[in-house]
Design a protein around this motif. Structure first.
Motif, short mmCIF file in Angstrom:
data_model
loop_
_atom_site.label_atom_id
_atom_site.label_comp_id
_atom_site.label_asym_id
_atom_site.label_seq_id
_atom_site.Cartn_x
_atom_site.Cartn_y
_atom_site.Cartn_z
N CYS A 449 0.84 -1.20 0.00
CA CYS A 449 0.00 0.00 0.00
C CYS A 449 0.88 1.25 0.00
CB CYS A 449 -0.91 0.00 1.22
SG CYS A 449 -1.80 1.55 1.44
N CYS A 452 0.25 3.07 3.67
CA CYS A 452 0.64 2.52 4.96
C CYS A 452 1.67 1.38 4.84
CB CYS A 452 -0.58 2.02 5.72
SG CYS A 452 -1.32 0.56 4.99
N CYS A 467 -5.86 -2.52 -0.12
CA CYS A 467 -4.92 -2.51 0.99
C CYS A 467 -5.54 -3.38 2.09
CB CYS A 467 -4.74 -1.07 1.50
SG CYS A 467 -3.93 -1.00 3.11
N CYS A 472 -5.62 1.54 7.69
CA CYS A 472 -4.79 2.33 6.78
C CYS A 472 -5.21 3.80 6.87
CB CYS A 472 -4.97 1.82 5.36
SG CYS A 472 -4.11 2.79 4.14
ZN LIG Z 1 -2.83 1.03 3.30
#
Ligand SMILES: [Zn+2]
Length: 706
Positions: A449, A452, A467, A472
């Motif tokens: 991602c 994050c 993700c 996140c």
């Molecule tokens: Zn993420």
């Protein structure tokens, strides 16, 4: 300062406004003015780009003019030409005589005799933005050393330019523009056009010179165009593609009887002979006096703001006209000043075409970025060189998903055609691979991602990547933003939410209601008063309708209408939370997929926790049955698209629901009506494709009895 209408216009000494006096709308554009990053281009890069652009434009022109094949939209081709022109202005050492900017029209076809124009038929430079228009005026002011410049503004007809030569009052020759020096002799065909006088009118007070030359535009009136196509369809003959091509094609027929069967029309825009005309508006008067219809909707504009107003006016009325226009032509009204300004290359300095916003433009993809949405889905977004399209500066284009990137084969560094209809986010239509630089890099899907750093997964049967981190940052931000909108809270945007998240002042949507004025002081742009105001704004939205609350939760597959259906069927949040899958599925308008999403959502502890949090901070959920089963729209499904005049889109949706109907987000075979406003976009196309009935705003209001 009102409009000066041509017929009553008197040349008086209006002053051009100083920049600080320009109306707000123009200043706004100054802020958004665009450039394509030429500042950073090396000489070598510029030369290469110019070469590639020239080759590509020449190829399109050849296909269009010689092979009668249109492989790129006019707007996109204009955009490419404009880039070439701008580059050549910046790097004049690379202007060559074979550049498409250095010639006019196409090659003359061998089948017509050539006619040499006594004075060259020039073309015009196009501008696309208010700032470019202002630049043009500034250049003229500087050259002349004067501030007061009166303009004569007329619609730019999208037809075929011709020159008519009269000798002793009789029409002798008619020629197309050709390459500007030599045109095609189309006299026989032009003679079939009723609005071209074969003999000039000679009023008592007019001394006709022996030789009179008139220039203007031949066009196919839209009404007549439709009738002609209906007739052709009846006769089983191929239809005419569009009015412009049809006008050009009809004039360049070798058989005049075909031309005569097409009801073409002519309007004049220039008088190439000395008849004591001092200004363009005087020219318009003379043209009328000797038997011509000069371009209608033309008038004197006293300054930039006035010209801008006229441009907007023309854009507004263009749909109602019986001919195509694609912009406004502005010319210095005073002929002696116009002459004094002269010609640069093949375009006169005192004349410019300000085009209407196109739905297509070309630009360069700088970077492809991945955006993480509320559901964790990763969406690729192309960051592009700012370009002017549909009346706004655009810097991002949606790419939808990875499959879309692969289908387009779009790479960072690519030149692309952007498409924008209505209020949708621009999309990449296609990649101009001929302009691809050698170092263009193809895009690899991210494995982690971008926000994050968590793992990415592709769900079964879905194209989108997600993700996997439920916490996140980007998902949190989007979820809170989504909730704020569902609660109807104004004045809190993505930046504020991101800042509050970063400071750990808020973590989830319910925390919005715990924000204190002091918390906001850490956010850029907030002061004592504005902090208090936002907190007040949030607190006044503590009471929420069940349907809106369901929407605020961001349950996958639960949109506005589904939320209403669920709220109406169950009447309370508790009942929805505890409903079985079967019970959920049995609700009208809720299918198996939606039922499963709802069930899944409420089976997650963190979501149940969120509900208790909302209760703790004092959010009150109430239910009002938004639908009715007795209204005139009962059982009907509507889709609203485009901008309506009397109502906002939300107001229209409420009216539909109040009358017992449903409002859906997309058009399907189940849709009963599509209400179409201005700039409708793809939903109208869907309606036409699926044969769904469309309604104008007026028809819609009539049905409601309003
Ligand atoms: Zn993420």
């Amino acid at each position: 300062m009102g409009f000066v209408i041509l017929s009553t216009a008197k040349a008086v000494g209006y002053r051009l406004l100083q920049p600080q006096q320009w109306p707000h709308v123009i200043c706004d554009f100054v802020v958004h003015g665009f450039s394509r990053g030429y500042q950073t281009m090396t000489l070598k890069e510029a030369k290469q780009r110019i070469e590639k652009l020239k080759t590509l434009i020449s190829r399109y022109r050849y296909e269009y003019h010689v092979l009668d094949k249109q492989t790129i939209s006019d707007a996109a081709l204009d955009s490419l030409k404009h880039e070439l022109y701008a580059l050549e202005q910046k790097f004049p050492e690379f202007i060559t005589t074979d550049s498409p900017t250095q010639r006019v029209g196409g090659k003359t076809l061998a089948k017509f005799q050539k006619i040499k124009h006594t004075t060259r038929m020039l073309s015009m430079e196009d501008v696309f933005t208010p700032i470019e228009f202002q630049d043009w005026i500034s250049r003229i002011r500087k050259l002349l050393g004067i501030q007061d410049i009166e303009l004569f503004c007329m619609p730019k007809l999208d037809g075929l330019a011709v020159s008519l030569v009269y000798e002793n009052g009789l029409l002798m020759h008619a020629a197309t523009r050709g390459d500007g020096q030599n045109g095609e002799d189309v006299t026989q065909n032009v003679r079939t056009i009723e609005s071209v006088p074969l003999k000039l009118t000679t009023l008592k007070n007019i001394d006709l010179p022996t030789r009179v030359e008139i220039r203007g535009e031949i066009f196919f009136p839209l009404n007549a165009f439709e009738k002609t196509n209906k007739r052709l369809a009846k006769e089983g003959k191929p239809l005419l593609a569009n009015p412009r091509n049809a006008a050009a094609g009809s004039i360049r027929q070798l058989d005049s009887s075909i031309t005569a069967s097409r009801p073409l029309a002519f309007v004049a825009w220039d008088l190439i002979v000395e008849m004591n005309q001092k200004t363009m508006d005087e020219e318009w008067k003379i043209l009328r006096d000797i038997g011509f219809r000069p371009v209608p909707e033309s008038r004197i504009c006293v300054n930039i703001a006035d010209a801008h107003a006229q441009w907007s006016f023309l854009q507004k009325i263009r749909e109602k006209l019986d001919y195509w226009i694609d912009g406004m032509v502005a010319r210095v009204n005073d002929n002696s000043i116009y002459e004094q300004l002269g010609v640069v290359g093949k375009t006169p300095r005192g004349l410019i075409a300000w085009k209407f916003p196109a739905e297509e433009a070309t630009t360069i993809v700088k970077q492809i970025q991945w955006f993480v949405g509320r559901t964790g889905a990763l969406t690729p977004v192309a960051l592009v060189e700012p370009t002017w399209i549909g009346g706004t500066t655009v810097q991002h284009a949606s790419l939808h998903n990875l499959d879309e990137i692969q289908r387009l084969d779009v790479r960072e560094g690519d030149s692309v055609i952007l498409f924008k209809a209505g209020d949708i986010i621009p999309k990449i239509k296609n990649v101009l691979k001929e302009l691809r630089p050698r170092n263009a890099t193809s895009v690899k899907p991210p494995t982690l991602c971008p926000v994050c750093g968590s793992k990415i997964e592709r769900k079964k049967g879905e194209v989108a990547m997600y993700c996997t981190n439920k916490r996140c940052f980007s998902q949190d931000k989007e979820a809170i933003l989504h909730a704020a909108r569902a609660f109807g809270i104004d004045g809190i945007g993505p930046q504020t939410i991101a800042a509050l998240l970063e400071q750990k002042i808020i973590n989830r949507p319910s925390d919005l209601f715990s924000i204190q004025p002091d918390d906001l002081l850490v956010v850029e742009g907030f002061a004592d008063l504005s902090s208090k105001k936002l907190v007040e704004e949030i607190q006044t939205h503590k009471e929420i309708l069940l349907a809106n609350f369901l929407l605020s939760l961001g349950i996958r597959n639960v949109g506005e209408q589904t939320a209403i259906d669920l709220a109406n069927a169950f009447g309370s949040l508790g009942k929805i939370v505890s409903a079985t899958l079967e019970k959920l599925e049995s609700v009208e308008g809720v299918g198996g997929i939606v039922a499963k999403s709802v069930k899944e959502f409420f089976s997650e502890q963190r979501n149940i926790d969120l509900l208790s949090e909302y209760e703790r901070v004092g959010v009150k959920i109430k239910h009002e049955n938004k639908g009715t089963n007795s209204g005139v729209f009962y059982g009907k499904i509507f889709v609203v698209t485009g901008t309506l005049e009397a109502l906002s889109r939300d107001e229209a949706k409420n009216k539909i629901r109040e009358a017992g109907g449903k409002s859906a987000g997309s058009v399907s075979s189940k849709t009963d009506f599509v209400v179409v406003g201005a700039n409708p976009g793809s939903k109208l196309e869907d309606a036409n494709r699926l044969g769904v009935k469309t309604l104008s705003e007026k028809q819609f209001l009539d049905m409601l009895g309003e």
